[in-house]
Design a protein around this motif. Sequence first.
Motif, short mmCIF file in Angstrom:
data_model
loop_
_atom_site.label_atom_id
_atom_site.label_comp_id
_atom_site.label_asym_id
_atom_site.label_seq_id
_atom_site.Cartn_x
_atom_site.Cartn_y
_atom_site.Cartn_z
N ARG A 174 0.84 -1.21 0.00
CA ARG A 174 0.00 0.00 0.00
C ARG A 174 0.87 1.26 0.00
N HIS A 175 1.95 1.21 0.77
CA HIS A 175 2.88 2.35 0.80
C HIS A 175 3.49 2.58 -0.58
N ARG A 176 3.90 1.50 -1.24
CA ARG A 176 4.46 1.59 -2.59
C ARG A 176 3.44 2.15 -3.57
N ALA A 177 2.17 1.73 -3.43
CA ALA A 177 1.11 2.21 -4.33
C ALA A 177 0.92 3.72 -4.20
N TRP A 178 0.99 4.24 -2.97
CA TRP A 178 0.81 5.68 -2.78
C TRP A 178 2.00 6.46 -3.32
N ILE A 179 3.20 5.91 -3.19
CA ILE A 179 4.38 6.57 -3.77
C ILE A 179 4.26 6.62 -5.28
N GLN A 180 3.81 5.52 -5.88
CA GLN A 180 3.61 5.49 -7.33
C GLN A 180 2.59 6.53 -7.76
#
Length: 453
Positions: A56-62
């Motif tokens: 989820r953290h990676r998705a928000w960074i993307q």
Amino acid sequence: MPQDLAAPVPGNGADENRSAPITPLESPKEIMAIEEAVPALAQQETDTQPVTKAMRHRAWIQFATLCWSIFVVGWNDGTTGPLVQRLQEVYHVSYAVVSLIFIASCVGFISGASSYLYVTDRFGFGLMVFIASFMVAIGNSLQASGSQFPVFVIGFLFVGFGAAFLDAGSNAFVASLSGDTSTKMGVMHAIYGVGAMCAPLISTQFAQLRRWSFGYLVHVGLVLMNAAFQAFTFRFKSEAECLEEAGEPAHEKTEDSLKGVNKYKQIFSLRAVHLMAFFLFTYVGVEVTIGGWIVTFVINERGGGASAGYISSGFWGGLTIGRLALLPINKKLGEWRVIFLYVLLSLALELVVWLVPSLIGGAVAVSFVGFFLGPIYPIVMNHAGSVLPQELISGAVGWMASFGAAGAAVFPFVTGALASGTSINSLQPLLIAMMGLMLVIWAFVPRRRIKST
């Protein structure tokens, strides 16, 4: 009675098991079936793994990186309007000649649109958007040099090519996400509006300075930051790998893909893709034509002064607010229906700008045109994600976005050519005709998901 003939005692599991016949797996086919089923079950467990906090953290960074890319695209689109008058003064060119910047941008956009699908599949999404950022930086550097007019025009060629990749890539990535993407699409395109709204505030100030071209150095800084963000976030990987890192499930393949049919052939065989692409071509043309020529219209036809450039910011500001404020109405009325409402309201307001000779009234009406036009682009992108086969969404949306972006060059050039032969007052009837065309095209766009073949 002999013991071996006695009936088994009920409830005794061991006796029941002993009494059941044991059939050995002697068939090789049965053994092979079990061996094939084991990895399939393991794969099923992998596909259904829960999304972790890291994912989820990676998705928000993307998503944040994609929003910055769209901000840069919006910044470039919002800059030109306040500079048109200054360009004519510096280079001593007519409306038709100054409109060559839009032709160069168009060539760049169409080149990017034609190659986006192939090169992103061939070299990877992450690498291509990184290279695209440097293409935009090269173009902005040529513009910032303040060199001869042909060099300035060539700068738009590089900017158009790179912006087509950034625009198409961001839209395709968000449209490929699972679940309801309407809010994310709306927010991302509101960020585009923020960039397009802020840019005229800078370019209007630089237009009054001797070193007017130095405003493009701000562009160079923004787009180099974008390249750094993309390198850190996507690490030159393919779109599928980036989506997997964010916990997105793999898209179901179409029947044609299972038969080995080329993905691009499938995309271009869908009538809905071409309808939405031409709709966006017209819509983006309307959007950028207003942002690019409304300042000239207000100065020449309504007696506006040097501060008329801020009217362009009002238009882009309305567009930004509309993309967020109208989200609840989009969901309540339905995204397919609400397009007709927004286009009709924009058309009516454009008639006010044309027929009511008031500087203040026109400026307010232009802001509301932006307000109602704003939600249309993200709605179309989200609608594409809901009606097209899942496997084809990324490629189709990429093509739609890049082809649609070419409208940002074609229609402003047509406006300049018409203004050169008549006057800038021809802007308004052209915009109204384009809005009418949008209504006709949208009526033929399907409302439900197309069955994959």
